[in-house]
Scaffold this active site. Structure first.
Site, mmCIF file in Angstrom:
data_model
loop_
_atom_site.group_PDB
_atom_site.id
_atom_site.type_symbol
_atom_site.label_atom_id
_atom_site.label_comp_id
_atom_site.label_asym_id
_atom_site.label_seq_id
_atom_site.Cartn_x
_atom_site.Cartn_y
_atom_site.Cartn_z
ATOM 1 N N ASN A 15 75.818 52.052 100.882
ATOM 2 C CA ASN A 15 74.465 51.632 100.540
ATOM 3 C C ASN A 15 74.184 52.061 99.098
ATOM 4 O O ASN A 15 74.999 52.735 98.466
ATOM 5 C CB ASN A 15 73.447 52.253 101.502
ATOM 6 C CG ASN A 15 72.063 51.648 101.333
ATOM 7 O OD1 ASN A 15 71.905 50.432 101.429
ATOM 8 N ND2 ASN A 15 71.059 52.468 101.099
ATOM 9 N N LYS A 16 73.042 51.663 98.587
ATOM 10 C CA LYS A 16 72.679 51.967 97.201
ATOM 11 C C LYS A 16 72.935 53.432 96.881
ATOM 12 O O LYS A 16 72.645 54.322 97.671
ATOM 13 C CB LYS A 16 71.213 51.615 96.969
ATOM 14 C CG LYS A 16 70.677 51.956 95.585
ATOM 15 C CD LYS A 16 71.431 51.253 94.475
ATOM 16 C CE LYS A 16 71.261 49.751 94.520
ATOM 17 N NZ LYS A 16 71.938 49.065 93.401
ATOM 18 N N ASP A 38 75.101 47.710 102.725
ATOM 19 C CA ASP A 38 75.786 46.546 102.179
ATOM 20 C C ASP A 38 77.133 46.309 102.850
ATOM 21 O O ASP A 38 77.643 45.199 102.833
ATOM 22 C CB ASP A 38 75.980 46.712 100.677
ATOM 23 C CG ASP A 38 74.679 46.467 99.917
ATOM 24 O OD1 ASP A 38 74.540 45.390 99.318
ATOM 25 O OD2 ASP A 38 73.807 47.342 99.950
ATOM 26 N N ARG A 66 69.394 39.629 95.305
ATOM 27 C CA ARG A 66 70.135 40.805 95.735
ATOM 28 C C ARG A 66 69.723 41.146 97.160
ATOM 29 O O ARG A 66 68.826 40.535 97.732
ATOM 30 C CB ARG A 66 69.854 42.006 94.808
ATOM 31 C CG ARG A 66 68.389 42.182 94.496
ATOM 32 C CD ARG A 66 68.002 43.575 94.131
ATOM 33 N NE ARG A 66 68.170 44.490 95.260
ATOM 34 C CZ ARG A 66 67.292 44.616 96.260
ATOM 35 N NH1 ARG A 66 66.199 43.858 96.293
ATOM 36 N NH2 ARG A 66 67.520 45.463 97.235
ATOM 37 N N GLY A 67 70.401 42.149 97.729
ATOM 38 C CA GLY A 67 70.121 42.553 99.096
ATOM 39 C C GLY A 67 71.077 41.868 100.046
ATOM 40 O O GLY A 67 71.240 40.641 100.005
ATOM 41 N N ALA A 68 71.730 42.655 100.903
ATOM 42 C CA ALA A 68 72.834 42.138 101.709
ATOM 43 C C ALA A 68 72.509 40.857 102.483
ATOM 44 O O ALA A 68 73.220 39.854 102.347
ATOM 45 C CB ALA A 68 73.343 43.231 102.646
#
Length: 383
Positions: A263-264, A253, A64-66
């Protein structure tokens, strides 16, 4: 599908097991991922031998993570090419594995173009696969370089906005080495401040629904020796009110053309709190996160996660665990609203930091100018 084995754990520094790497054992190439679902308790690796295994790892947030999703997507296309699968079909599966993170599609398309151009130039299957892998590796290297540039730009911005140092920084979700080929995005800026002795305290939001802050950011902060404190997401307001936050640092993201930031989930309320308390709200993301094709925040598709992530408590799933295997924390049949992201409007964002420079104030024209810069230019502040 993906096989698993246990890695080793070191006491300090970066993760003992890299977030992602390419291997070529005798039985054929594999993409090896650090399973982020199992952190911080265990460092377990997934060995993806085909694209469906990688797509499943993306869906379930094992990777995960852009920025890292972009790298993983590129390696996934290379894996399909190397193992003789249909590359365009594999690229389509990968590009749509998660809808909000624009970097995933960027990495997939870049590797796919490399493959198509090699085939068009007359390369056989082996040489086309090699060209695709070379492009994925180039993206991986570039991300590490871009991470260092973002950290430098972000630290310079903090020094400008908050002269005197001793920063108390609040961050949300996880934006460090676990999501990057280098040291990350927002957490890399905090790390740069720590490196020059100017990080007084890192406030780490737990980050619902999957606790990436508690499980991952705290894990990275501990390993790098940062002074950090974990807080529940809904405790942030009291910190602001007490004057304990000097700046907010988050990743992204997807950033729309007008500067709206996805974003989250939980990032938008932080931006509102920061504005009310006159605290800088800074977004740190690679330039590939800026999507000029999405005009504004309303055009960003927000991923909806399964309800069981909220109604069950299963932070570190056992290997092979299925939905419904967690400990219930809500009555049976409870409906859950579980968006993975929220969108912060540009007027609440103090600055967007990329490898090419800083945009402040955040405007459509400033973002367009930034995206027009060459990748090697260090840039400055525009607006």
């Amino acid at each position: 599908m993906a096989d698993q084995y246990v890695g080793t754990t070191e006491s300090a520094g970066l993760p003992a097991v890299p977030s992602l790497r390419w291997e070529e054992p005798p039985e054929g190439p594999v993409l090896v991922l650090l399973d982020q679902r199992r952190l911080p308790a265990e460092e377990i690796e997934l060995r993806c031998t085909d694209v469906p295994a990688l797509v499943d790892a993306i869906h379930t947030l094992a990777v995960r993570g852009a920025p890292l999703l972009g790298i993983a997507g590129a390696y996934g296309v290379a894996l399909a090419a190397a193992r003789g699968f249909q590359v365009d079909d594999a690229a389509d599966l990968l590009a749509h594995a998660r809808p909000t993170a624009v970097n995933l599609g960027h990495g997939v398309r870049r590797a796919q173009r490399a493959y198509q151009e090699a085939v068009k130039a007359g390369a056989d299957a082996g040489r086309a696969a090699a060209a695709t892998l070379a492009e994925a590796r180039a993206l991986h290297r570039e991300d590490a370089e871009d991470s260092a540039r973002m950290a430098a730009h972000g630290l310079a911005l903090l020094e400008e906005l908050l002269p005197g140092g001793g920063y108390r920084l609040l961050t949300h979700c996880n934006t460090g080495a676990l999501v990057s080929g280098g040291d990350g995005t927002a957490l890399a800026v905090a790390g740069a401040a720590h490196g020059v002795g100017q990080l007084r305290r890192l406030w780490v939001d737990e980050t619902r629904p999957l606790l990436q802050g508690a499980r991952l950011t705290a894990y990275e902060a501990a390993r790098t020796g940062m002074a950090y404190t974990l807080l529940t997401d809904n405790a942030a307001g009291s910190l602001f009110a007490a004057g304990e936050v000097d700046a907010v640092l988050i990743g992204a993201d997807r950033i729309a053309a007008d500067g709206s930031v996805a974003n989250k989930v939980g990032s938008y309320p932080l931006a509102v709190l920061a504005r009310y308390h006159h605290v800088p709200f800074i977004v740190v993301a690679p330039r590939t996160t800026v999507d000029l094709g999405t005009p504004d925040g309303a055009g960003i598709e927000v991923e909806q996660r399964p309800g069981h992530e909220v109604t069950e408590f299963a932070v570190v799933p056992a290997a092979g665990a299925q939905p419904g295997a967690g400990v219930p924390v809500a009555p049976l049949g409870t409906q859950a609203y579980n968006p993975a992201f929220d969108v912060t409007p540009p007027e609440l964002v103090t600055a967007i930091v990329t490898e090419s420079g800083v945009v402040s104030p955040v405007t459509r024209a400033g973002l367009a100018e930034l995206c027009a810069k060459s990748r090697t230019g260090l840039g400055g502040i525009s607006g």
